[in-house]
Write a protein that holds these residues in place. Sequence first.
Motif, PDB file in Angstrom:
ATOM      1  N   THR A 195       0.598  -1.214   0.093  1.00  0.00           N
ATOM      2  CA  THR A 195      -0.042   0.043   0.034  1.00  0.00           C
ATOM      3  C   THR A 195       0.773   0.859   0.228  1.00  0.00           C
ATOM      4  O   THR A 195       2.099   1.115   0.388  1.00  0.00           O
ATOM      5  CB  THR A 195      -1.382  -0.276   1.171  1.00  0.00           C
ATOM      6  OG1 THR A 195      -2.402   0.773   1.251  1.00  0.00           O
ATOM      7  CG2 THR A 195      -0.279  -0.020   2.888  1.00  0.00           C
ATOM      8  N   ALA A 196       0.131   2.474  -0.234  1.00  0.00           N
ATOM      9  CA  ALA A 196       0.723   3.679  -0.578  1.00  0.00           C
ATOM     10  C   ALA A 196       0.528   4.709  -0.145  1.00  0.00           C
ATOM     11  O   ALA A 196      -1.154   4.356  -0.076  1.00  0.00           O
ATOM     12  CB  ALA A 196       1.879   3.641  -1.654  1.00  0.00           C
ATOM     13  N   LYS A 197       0.341   6.218  -0.594  1.00  0.00           N
ATOM     14  CA  LYS A 197      -0.701   7.012  -1.037  1.00  0.00           C
ATOM     15  C   LYS A 197       0.037   8.246  -2.017  1.00  0.00           C
ATOM     16  O   LYS A 197       1.613   8.171  -2.631  1.00  0.00           O
ATOM     17  CB  LYS A 197      -0.383   7.763   0.452  1.00  0.00           C
ATOM     18  CG  LYS A 197      -0.620   6.993   1.937  1.00  0.00           C
ATOM     19  CD  LYS A 197      -1.724   7.290   1.992  1.00  0.00           C
ATOM     20  CE  LYS A 197      -2.070   6.891   3.408  1.00  0.00           C
ATOM     21  NZ  LYS A 197      -4.076   6.577   4.188  1.00  0.00           N
ATOM     22  N   THR A 209      -5.065   6.465  -0.614  1.00  0.00           N
ATOM     23  CA  THR A 209      -4.897   5.814  -0.281  1.00  0.00           C
ATOM     24  C   THR A 209      -4.530   4.904  -1.093  1.00  0.00           C
ATOM     25  O   THR A 209      -5.653   4.632  -1.975  1.00  0.00           O
ATOM     26  CB  THR A 209      -5.634   4.543   0.359  1.00  0.00           C
ATOM     27  OG1 THR A 209      -5.380   5.451   2.200  1.00  0.00           O
ATOM     28  CG2 THR A 209      -4.512   3.210   0.926  1.00  0.00           C
ATOM     29  N   ILE A 210      -3.114   3.467  -2.095  1.00  0.00           N
ATOM     30  CA  ILE A 210      -4.037   3.073  -3.214  1.00  0.00           C
ATOM     31  C   ILE A 210      -2.974   2.203  -2.891  1.00  0.00           C
ATOM     32  O   ILE A 210      -1.820   1.550  -2.153  1.00  0.00           O
ATOM     33  CB  ILE A 210      -2.945   3.904  -4.742  1.00  0.00           C
ATOM     34  CG1 ILE A 210      -2.806   2.600  -5.566  1.00  0.00           C
ATOM     35  CG2 ILE A 210      -1.301   3.903  -3.902  1.00  0.00           C
ATOM     36  CD1 ILE A 210      -2.585   3.748  -6.678  1.00  0.00           C
ATOM     37  N   ASN A 211      -3.649   0.714  -3.529  1.00  0.00           N
ATOM     38  CA  ASN A 211      -3.164  -0.654  -2.797  1.00  0.00           C
ATOM     39  C   ASN A 211      -2.312  -1.266  -4.112  1.00  0.00           C
ATOM     40  O   ASN A 211      -3.444  -1.651  -5.399  1.00  0.00           O
ATOM     41  CB  ASN A 211      -4.162  -1.573  -2.715  1.00  0.00           C
ATOM     42  CG  ASN A 211      -4.597  -0.814  -0.539  1.00  0.00           C
ATOM     43  OD1 ASN A 211      -3.821  -0.231   0.144  1.00  0.00           O
ATOM     44  ND2 ASN A 211      -6.029  -0.802  -0.879  1.00  0.00           N
ATOM     45  N   PHE A 212      -1.712  -2.122  -3.695  1.00  0.00           N
ATOM     46  CA  PHE A 212      -0.948  -2.882  -5.024  1.00  0.00           C
ATOM     47  C   PHE A 212      -1.465  -4.295  -4.987  1.00  0.00           C
ATOM     48  O   PHE A 212      -1.275  -4.877  -3.761  1.00  0.00           O
ATOM     49  CB  PHE A 212       0.449  -2.487  -5.113  1.00  0.00           C
ATOM     50  CG  PHE A 212       0.884  -1.019  -4.958  1.00  0.00           C
ATOM     51  CD1 PHE A 212       1.147  -0.633  -6.464  1.00  0.00           C
ATOM     52  CD2 PHE A 212       0.968   0.206  -4.074  1.00  0.00           C
ATOM     53  CE1 PHE A 212       1.118   0.807  -6.837  1.00  0.00           C
ATOM     54  CE2 PHE A 212       0.874   1.274  -4.279  1.00  0.00           C
ATOM     55  CZ  PHE A 212       1.590   1.469  -5.383  1.00  0.00           C
ATOM     56  N   ASP A 213      -0.907  -4.779  -6.096  1.00  0.00           N
ATOM     57  CA  ASP A 213      -1.311  -6.576  -5.813  1.00  0.00           C
ATOM     58  C   ASP A 213      -0.596  -7.209  -6.571  1.00  0.00           C
ATOM     59  O   ASP A 213      -0.994  -6.857  -8.306  1.00  0.00           O
ATOM     60  CB  ASP A 213      -2.449  -6.573  -5.706  1.00  0.00           C
ATOM     61  CG  ASP A 213      -3.205  -8.070  -5.559  1.00  0.00           C
ATOM     62  OD1 ASP A 213      -2.412  -8.908  -5.661  1.00  0.00           O
ATOM     63  OD2 ASP A 213      -4.263  -8.113  -5.224  1.00  0.00           O
ATOM     64  N   VAL A 222      -3.369  -2.330  -9.352  1.00  0.00           N
ATOM     65  CA  VAL A 222      -3.905  -1.458  -8.420  1.00  0.00           C
ATOM     66  C   VAL A 222      -5.179  -1.141  -8.068  1.00  0.00           C
ATOM     67  O   VAL A 222      -5.996  -1.233  -8.592  1.00  0.00           O
ATOM     68  CB  VAL A 222      -2.801  -0.101  -8.381  1.00  0.00           C
ATOM     69  CG1 VAL A 222      -1.498  -0.481  -8.292  1.00  0.00           C
ATOM     70  CG2 VAL A 222      -3.078   0.733  -9.453  1.00  0.00           C
ATOM     71  N   THR A 223      -5.586  -0.794  -6.567  1.00  0.00           N
ATOM     72  CA  THR A 223      -6.459   0.048  -6.541  1.00  0.00           C
ATOM     73  C   THR A 223      -7.037   1.069  -5.785  1.00  0.00           C
ATOM     74  O   THR A 223      -5.952   1.076  -4.434  1.00  0.00           O
ATOM     75  CB  THR A 223      -8.015  -1.564  -6.249  1.00  0.00           C
ATOM     76  OG1 THR A 223      -7.360  -1.454  -4.886  1.00  0.00           O
ATOM     77  CG2 THR A 223      -7.485  -2.896  -6.835  1.00  0.00           C
ATOM     78  N   THR A 248      -9.536  -1.142 -15.506  1.00  0.00           N
ATOM     79  CA  THR A 248      -8.721  -2.357 -15.115  1.00  0.00           C
ATOM     80  C   THR A 248      -7.201  -0.618 -14.753  1.00  0.00           C
ATOM     81  O   THR A 248      -7.209   0.462 -15.555  1.00  0.00           O
ATOM     82  CB  THR A 248      -7.863  -2.278 -16.438  1.00  0.00           C
ATOM     83  OG1 THR A 248      -8.631  -4.151 -17.356  1.00  0.00           O
ATOM     84  CG2 THR A 248      -6.348  -3.574 -16.310  1.00  0.00           C
ATOM     85  N   ASN A 249      -6.858  -0.961 -13.644  1.00  0.00           N
ATOM     86  CA  ASN A 249      -6.207   0.087 -13.080  1.00  0.00           C
ATOM     87  C   ASN A 249      -4.498  -0.850 -13.136  1.00  0.00           C
ATOM     88  O   ASN A 249      -4.218  -1.955 -12.406  1.00  0.00           O
ATOM     89  CB  ASN A 249      -6.845   0.745 -11.615  1.00  0.00           C
ATOM     90  CG  ASN A 249      -7.772   1.134 -12.191  1.00  0.00           C
ATOM     91  OD1 ASN A 249      -7.662   2.294 -12.171  1.00  0.00           O
ATOM     92  ND2 ASN A 249      -8.848   0.169 -12.116  1.00  0.00           N
ATOM     93  N   THR A 250      -3.372  -0.489 -13.611  1.00  0.00           N
ATOM     94  CA  THR A 250      -2.114  -1.108 -13.298  1.00  0.00           C
ATOM     95  C   THR A 250      -0.948  -0.599 -13.258  1.00  0.00           C
ATOM     96  O   THR A 250      -1.123   0.771 -12.991  1.00  0.00           O
ATOM     97  CB  THR A 250      -2.022  -1.720 -14.847  1.00  0.00           C
ATOM     98  OG1 THR A 250      -1.540  -0.747 -15.515  1.00  0.00           O
ATOM     99  CG2 THR A 250      -3.046  -2.681 -15.461  1.00  0.00           C
ATOM    100  N   PHE A 251       0.515  -1.629 -12.696  1.00  0.00           N
ATOM    101  CA  PHE A 251       1.997  -0.230 -12.410  1.00  0.00           C
ATOM    102  C   PHE A 251       2.540  -1.649 -13.190  1.00  0.00           C
ATOM    103  O   PHE A 251       1.968  -2.657 -12.924  1.00  0.00           O
ATOM    104  CB  PHE A 251       1.527  -0.420 -10.864  1.00  0.00           C
ATOM    105  CG  PHE A 251       1.899  -1.640  -9.657  1.00  0.00           C
ATOM    106  CD1 PHE A 251       3.893  -1.684  -9.544  1.00  0.00           C
ATOM    107  CD2 PHE A 251       0.570  -2.353  -9.594  1.00  0.00           C
ATOM    108  CE1 PHE A 251       3.522  -3.382  -8.798  1.00  0.00           C
ATOM    109  CE2 PHE A 251       1.362  -3.499  -8.863  1.00  0.00           C
ATOM    110  CZ  PHE A 251       2.253  -4.175  -8.613  1.00  0.00           C
TER     111      PHE A 251
END
Length: 288
Positions: A195-197, A209-213, A222-223, A248-251
């Motif tokens: 997670t991050a900001k 807040t943004i979450n990475f998976d 990311v969500t 679709t949200n990606t990193f």
Amino acid sequence: MRRLINILPVCAIAVLLLAGASSCKKDDKVYTPPEQANFINNTSGTYFVTGPTIDYVIPVAVTTVADHERTITIAVSSPTGAVEGTQYTLTKKSIKIPAGKVFDSSMVLQGKFDVYKDDARRDTLIFTITGEGVPASSYNNQFVLLMRGPCQDYEVEDLNIMSGDYARTYEDGGSYGPYSSSITNVQTLTATTGTAKINKLYESYSGVTINFDWSNPDDVKVTIPYQQTDKLYAAGQPIWVRSTPGSTNTFSVCTQTLTLHIDIIVRIAATGAVLGALAQDYDITMAR
């Protein structure tokens, strides 16, 4: 484009600028910066050696023009032991700047694919402007490069690589931008999540807040969970933001980019009811 220009203030500024220009004195002096050499734009980078003909270009320039050719000399060192001719090749270590120009050519680096193709070796190269010929600038006079093999986005060794500024943030299919956003407060939660900001999301909201998976190699994502932002609407109603459901949200840790689709929603403070949407399925891309 989502932002409109207020024509009257712009016109007023133009009038003031014209008035200021007409009042300039003949003896006003123009400041010329000192002649210095620097690496353009960045001081660090990552080079993925993904094939035998994949190059990495390092641009170098000077701050002023001159009426004669100038030479920028660059020294290369490697704390990891990379050797020119064994791990990499360079086209040149002296850059010629012709008369009347501040930029003309770049150093071109090529990693040896046979050395890096299995991603078993990683090297750091440090390029330093020596000051011979054109003096080195007090800024951007050194460039640090990580050289490694092919990268897979699901192989996240350190999520902190996503931390920092994203100076090339664009919106609405690239029609708005660039501007600078950033990612801070990066935390790894499990072996495949973190997670991050985000700051300056939509060029407005910070601490989002943004979450990475990266648990699924075929769906690195990311969500942005539904949350209240740090801004209020005109009459004090809270503004909320989220990833657009079903989008679709990606990193990418390889290119250090993010692709987002967001909804921005205004809610009534007293009841929490939705008042309306400022944006729906709105696309934002963040890049270094």
